[in-house]
Design an enzyme around this catalytic site. Structure first.
Site, PDB file in Angstrom:
ATOM      1  N   ASP A   1       0.874  -1.345  -0.076  1.00 29.54           N
ATOM      2  CA  ASP A   1       0.001  -0.028  -0.025  1.00 29.54           C
ATOM      3  C   ASP A   1       0.911   1.296   0.045  1.00 29.54           C
ATOM      4  OD1 ASP A   1      -1.203  -2.184   1.200  1.00 29.54           O
ATOM      5  OD2 ASP A   1      -2.727  -1.020   1.697  1.00 29.54           O
TER       6      ASP A   1
ATOM      7  N   ASN B   1     -10.584  -0.868   0.869  1.00 30.87           N
ATOM      8  CA  ASN B   1     -11.821  -0.129   1.534  1.00 30.87           C
ATOM      9  C   ASN B   1     -11.755   1.512   1.233  1.00 30.87           C
ATOM     10  OD1 ASN B   1      -9.564  -0.320   3.248  1.00 30.87           O
ATOM     11  ND2 ASN B   1     -10.724   0.789   4.844  1.00 30.87           N
ATOM     12  N   HIS B   2     -10.856   2.015   0.713  1.00 30.66           N
ATOM     13  CA  HIS B   2     -11.045   3.576   0.586  1.00 30.66           C
ATOM     14  C   HIS B   2     -11.005   3.773  -0.716  1.00 30.66           C
ATOM     15  CE1 HIS B   2      -9.870   4.525   4.829  1.00 30.66           C
ATOM     16  NE2 HIS B   2      -8.732   3.876   4.786  1.00 30.66           N
TER      17      HIS B   2
ATOM     18  N   HIS C   1      -0.877  -2.670   6.424  1.00 35.07           N
ATOM     19  CA  HIS C   1       0.563  -1.978   6.133  1.00 35.07           C
ATOM     20  C   HIS C   1       1.597  -2.659   7.002  1.00 35.07           C
ATOM     21  CE1 HIS C   1      -1.795   1.948   4.682  1.00 35.07           C
ATOM     22  NE2 HIS C   1      -2.334   0.929   4.352  1.00 35.07           N
TER      23      HIS C   1
END
Length: 258
Positions: free
Chosen positions: A10, A68-69, A178
């Site tokens: 990410d 999810n973002h 992360h």
């Protein structure tokens, strides 16, 4: 015929995008990377902006995955509609814009299926079942290699998905938490798996954000918009060596730049 697939964790904030741009081209060259997938859903901390997507592609990404973002920056919606190389979780409801998977041209004429899935444990429950959704996707079109980014919180859910797909896909990696995991492995039927790639962004942080913001949250302080931490960055990635003829993962290794 073996090819090298690089999966990059990410990307967090503009600093993460800049760090990726500085290091990914050399990383691809030094490891003979044939195809690169980058999780970009945190490039704007929460979400992805079109200019950041362009920068990630310019750095060497072949496909950008989301999570999810996905919808936190509405500017990306039209960009995703016209660019099939940005994919969002396939098990969003059918009303969601964009695409959850695609079959892309790889080296030597190979067809590479990339699938983005999102987990349901400790996440928003308004998603379709990722396991049955994957069953359906595998019946759509012909591909030589199948790669899966499973954006999920629970390590158990990620591990279960890996074993579920062993022998039906060639590589699956986890994103979202992360934090890089040390469990790179090839399962008995030839699927390469790692629970979480980690992240690309500020290393002196709490999963990329300013530590004081994370502390404030856990002390019960007022909610604040998360901001990427300043300071040095890192890049977390995993390299999969795929035997395209045998349809299995021949090797898997972490590649981290700190």
């Amino acid at each position: 015929m073996n090819i090298h697939i690089l999966a990059v964790g990410d990307v967090v904030g503009d600093a993460g995008v800049d760090f990726l741009a500085r290091h990914l081209p050399a990383l691809r060259k030094s490891h003979g990377v044939d195809f690169t997938v980058v999780c970009g859903e945190n490039a704007a901390c929460n979400g992805l902006l079109p200019a950041q997507a362009d920068a990630i592609f310019s750095a060497g990404a072949d496909v950008i995955t989301m999570g999810n973002h996905t919808w936190d920056k509405q500017q990306i919606v039209k960009y995703m509609e016209r660019n099939p190389y940005v994919i969002r979780p396939a098990n969003y409801t059918n009303r969601a814009p964009g695409r959850g998977w695609g079959i892309f041209d790889g080296p030597r004429g190979l067809r590479i299926r990339v699938v983005d899935l999102i987990g349901r444990v400790a996440m928003d429950t308004n998603f379709d079942n990722p396991f049955t959704k994957m069953d359906w996707i595998l019946k759509q079109g012909e591909a030589d290699i199948t790669l899966v980014d499973f954006h999920a919180e629970a390590t158990s859910e990620k591990g279960a998905m890996a074993w579920y797909l062993d022998g039906r896909a060639q590589a699956i990696w986890g994103t979202h938490t992360h934090v890089p995991t040390a469990d790179c492995q090839v399962l008995p039927k030839g699927l390469g798996f790692v629970t979480d790639l980690g992240m690309t962004g500020p290393s002196q942080s709490v999963i990329g954000i300013k530590p004081e913001q994370a502390i404030n949250r856990f002390l019960g302080g007022l909610p604040r918009r998360f901001e990427p931490a300043p300071g040095p960055c890192k890049l977390n990635a995993v390299l999969f060596e795929i035997d395209a003829a045998a349809k299995c993962c021949a090797n898997i290794n972490r590649i981290d730049i700190v």
